[in-house]
Design a protein around this motif. Sequence first.
Motif, PDB file in Angstrom:
ATOM      1  N   ILE A   6       0.833  -1.202   0.000  1.00  0.00           N
ATOM      2  CA  ILE A   6       0.000   0.000   0.000  1.00  0.00           C
ATOM      3  C   ILE A   6       0.864   1.246   0.000  1.00  0.00           C
ATOM      4  O   ILE A   6       0.635   2.182  -0.773  1.00  0.00           O
ATOM      5  CB  ILE A   6      -0.967  -0.005   1.201  1.00  0.00           C
ATOM      6  CG1 ILE A   6      -1.940  -1.176   1.068  1.00  0.00           C
ATOM      7  CG2 ILE A   6      -1.713   1.326   1.311  1.00  0.00           C
ATOM      8  CD1 ILE A   6      -2.688  -1.504   2.343  1.00  0.00           C
ATOM      9  N   ARG A  75      -5.331  -1.173   9.448  1.00  0.00           N
ATOM     10  CA  ARG A  75      -6.499  -0.653   8.734  1.00  0.00           C
ATOM     11  C   ARG A  75      -6.054   0.466   7.799  1.00  0.00           C
ATOM     12  O   ARG A  75      -5.273   1.339   8.178  1.00  0.00           O
ATOM     13  CB  ARG A  75      -7.539  -0.118   9.717  1.00  0.00           C
ATOM     14  CG  ARG A  75      -8.817   0.337   9.017  1.00  0.00           C
ATOM     15  CD  ARG A  75      -9.880   0.822   9.984  1.00  0.00           C
ATOM     16  NE  ARG A  75      -9.399   1.991  10.682  1.00  0.00           N
ATOM     17  CZ  ARG A  75      -9.541   2.195  11.994  1.00  0.00           C
ATOM     18  NH1 ARG A  75     -10.169   1.322  12.757  1.00  0.00           N
ATOM     19  NH2 ARG A  75      -9.069   3.284  12.554  1.00  0.00           N
ATOM     20  N   VAL A  76      -6.574   0.422   6.590  1.00  0.00           N
ATOM     21  CA  VAL A  76      -6.386   1.498   5.622  1.00  0.00           C
ATOM     22  C   VAL A  76      -7.600   2.398   5.741  1.00  0.00           C
ATOM     23  O   VAL A  76      -8.739   1.934   5.688  1.00  0.00           O
ATOM     24  CB  VAL A  76      -6.296   0.943   4.180  1.00  0.00           C
ATOM     25  CG1 VAL A  76      -6.100   2.075   3.189  1.00  0.00           C
ATOM     26  CG2 VAL A  76      -5.188  -0.076   4.071  1.00  0.00           C
ATOM     27  N   ASP A 106     -11.120  -7.425   5.347  1.00  0.00           N
ATOM     28  CA  ASP A 106     -11.303  -7.550   3.910  1.00  0.00           C
ATOM     29  C   ASP A 106     -12.698  -7.111   3.456  1.00  0.00           C
ATOM     30  O   ASP A 106     -13.295  -7.717   2.570  1.00  0.00           O
ATOM     31  CB  ASP A 106     -11.020  -9.003   3.477  1.00  0.00           C
ATOM     32  CG  ASP A 106     -10.715  -9.131   1.993  1.00  0.00           C
ATOM     33  OD1 ASP A 106     -10.339  -8.131   1.360  1.00  0.00           O
ATOM     34  OD2 ASP A 106     -10.868 -10.257   1.464  1.00  0.00           O
ATOM     35  N   VAL A 108     -15.028  -3.287   2.889  1.00  0.00           N
ATOM     36  CA  VAL A 108     -15.091  -1.825   2.930  1.00  0.00           C
ATOM     37  C   VAL A 108     -16.215  -1.433   3.880  1.00  0.00           C
ATOM     38  O   VAL A 108     -17.346  -1.878   3.740  1.00  0.00           O
ATOM     39  CB  VAL A 108     -15.349  -1.235   1.530  1.00  0.00           C
ATOM     40  CG1 VAL A 108     -15.475   0.292   1.602  1.00  0.00           C
ATOM     41  CG2 VAL A 108     -14.259  -1.645   0.551  1.00  0.00           C
ATOM     42  N   VAL A 122     -10.762  -0.169   5.538  1.00  0.00           N
ATOM     43  CA  VAL A 122     -10.654  -1.598   5.266  1.00  0.00           C
ATOM     44  C   VAL A 122      -9.609  -2.160   6.220  1.00  0.00           C
ATOM     45  O   VAL A 122      -8.458  -1.725   6.215  1.00  0.00           O
ATOM     46  CB  VAL A 122     -10.224  -1.897   3.815  1.00  0.00           C
ATOM     47  CG1 VAL A 122     -10.172  -3.409   3.578  1.00  0.00           C
ATOM     48  CG2 VAL A 122     -11.141  -1.224   2.807  1.00  0.00           C
ATOM     49  N   PRO A 125      -6.913  -5.427   4.022  1.00  0.00           N
ATOM     50  CA  PRO A 125      -7.425  -5.679   2.676  1.00  0.00           C
ATOM     51  C   PRO A 125      -6.768  -6.929   2.086  1.00  0.00           C
ATOM     52  O   PRO A 125      -5.572  -7.137   2.246  1.00  0.00           O
ATOM     53  CB  PRO A 125      -7.055  -4.422   1.899  1.00  0.00           C
ATOM     54  CG  PRO A 125      -6.068  -3.691   2.728  1.00  0.00           C
ATOM     55  CD  PRO A 125      -6.214  -4.162   4.128  1.00  0.00           C
ATOM     56  N   THR A 129     -11.054  -7.180  -1.355  1.00  0.00           N
ATOM     57  CA  THR A 129     -10.984  -5.714  -1.403  1.00  0.00           C
ATOM     58  C   THR A 129      -9.697  -5.171  -2.012  1.00  0.00           C
ATOM     59  O   THR A 129      -9.490  -3.964  -2.011  1.00  0.00           O
ATOM     60  CB  THR A 129     -11.145  -5.122   0.012  1.00  0.00           C
ATOM     61  OG1 THR A 129     -10.140  -5.669   0.858  1.00  0.00           O
ATOM     62  CG2 THR A 129     -12.533  -5.387   0.563  1.00  0.00           C
ATOM     63  N   ASP A 130      -8.837  -6.013  -2.534  1.00  0.00           N
ATOM     64  CA  ASP A 130      -7.569  -5.546  -3.106  1.00  0.00           C
ATOM     65  C   ASP A 130      -7.812  -4.495  -4.183  1.00  0.00           C
ATOM     66  O   ASP A 130      -7.316  -3.365  -4.092  1.00  0.00           O
ATOM     67  CB  ASP A 130      -6.783  -6.730  -3.661  1.00  0.00           C
ATOM     68  CG  ASP A 130      -5.449  -6.317  -4.242  1.00  0.00           C
ATOM     69  OD1 ASP A 130      -5.428  -5.814  -5.392  1.00  0.00           O
ATOM     70  OD2 ASP A 130      -4.428  -6.489  -3.560  1.00  0.00           O
ATOM     71  N   THR A 132     -10.582  -2.860  -4.965  1.00  0.00           N
ATOM     72  CA  THR A 132     -11.366  -1.738  -4.447  1.00  0.00           C
ATOM     73  C   THR A 132     -10.502  -0.803  -3.618  1.00  0.00           C
ATOM     74  O   THR A 132     -10.607   0.424  -3.746  1.00  0.00           O
ATOM     75  CB  THR A 132     -12.541  -2.262  -3.602  1.00  0.00           C
ATOM     76  OG1 THR A 132     -13.373  -3.064  -4.437  1.00  0.00           O
ATOM     77  CG2 THR A 132     -13.338  -1.119  -3.003  1.00  0.00           C
ATOM     78  N   THR A 133      -9.646  -1.348  -2.771  1.00  0.00           N
ATOM     79  CA  THR A 133      -8.775  -0.510  -1.943  1.00  0.00           C
ATOM     80  C   THR A 133      -7.875   0.342  -2.825  1.00  0.00           C
ATOM     81  O   THR A 133      -7.700   1.539  -2.585  1.00  0.00           O
ATOM     82  CB  THR A 133      -7.952  -1.369  -0.973  1.00  0.00           C
ATOM     83  OG1 THR A 133      -8.852  -2.100  -0.129  1.00  0.00           O
ATOM     84  CG2 THR A 133      -7.033  -0.508  -0.117  1.00  0.00           C
TER      85      THR A 133
END
Length: 158
Positions: A6, A75-76, A106, A108, A122, A125, A129-130, A132-133
């Motif tokens: 990330i 968390r992102v 995983d 949103v 997220v 992730p 959700t990869d 989407t994130t």
Amino acid sequence: MTIDEIIALVAALDGVLTVTPGPDDGSPEISWGDTFFYYAPNGVAPTTTQPFATIVTKNYPGDEKSRLDRPAAFRVNVAAGKESFIQWTGRAPRETADDVDPSVTDTVIAHPVYGSAGWLAVVNPAEHTDTTTRELLHKAYDLARARYERRAGATSGR
């Protein structure tokens, strides 16, 4: 996605300043080890704007339900705008919803503390959700860049 993936993704975007506070920089201890992303093409951390995304690796006061004290949990957090918030939560940012477990991985979700300000989150992730994130991080970046450019235009007299 890992934290390092990330950070590499976001740090590679033009004009991004990545800040990871530590014990020798005068930042509050609670922030040490977390990562904050700003749109700052001059390389200087803005004092009047919030980051457009963060990675947190621990519980903050008032956010213990996220259970980020679990091994390898992080968390992102993303300020991807009202439209993205509504798309992913089905509600406006100011509407409350206590039916989502903030520790779910995983997935949103509305940020458990800053959801009312339109932030999404997220925890860890992964497969679901990869993509989407990544999209949300790019959206937040685009919004931060546009805000910066509007403000720069306003101060230059355009």
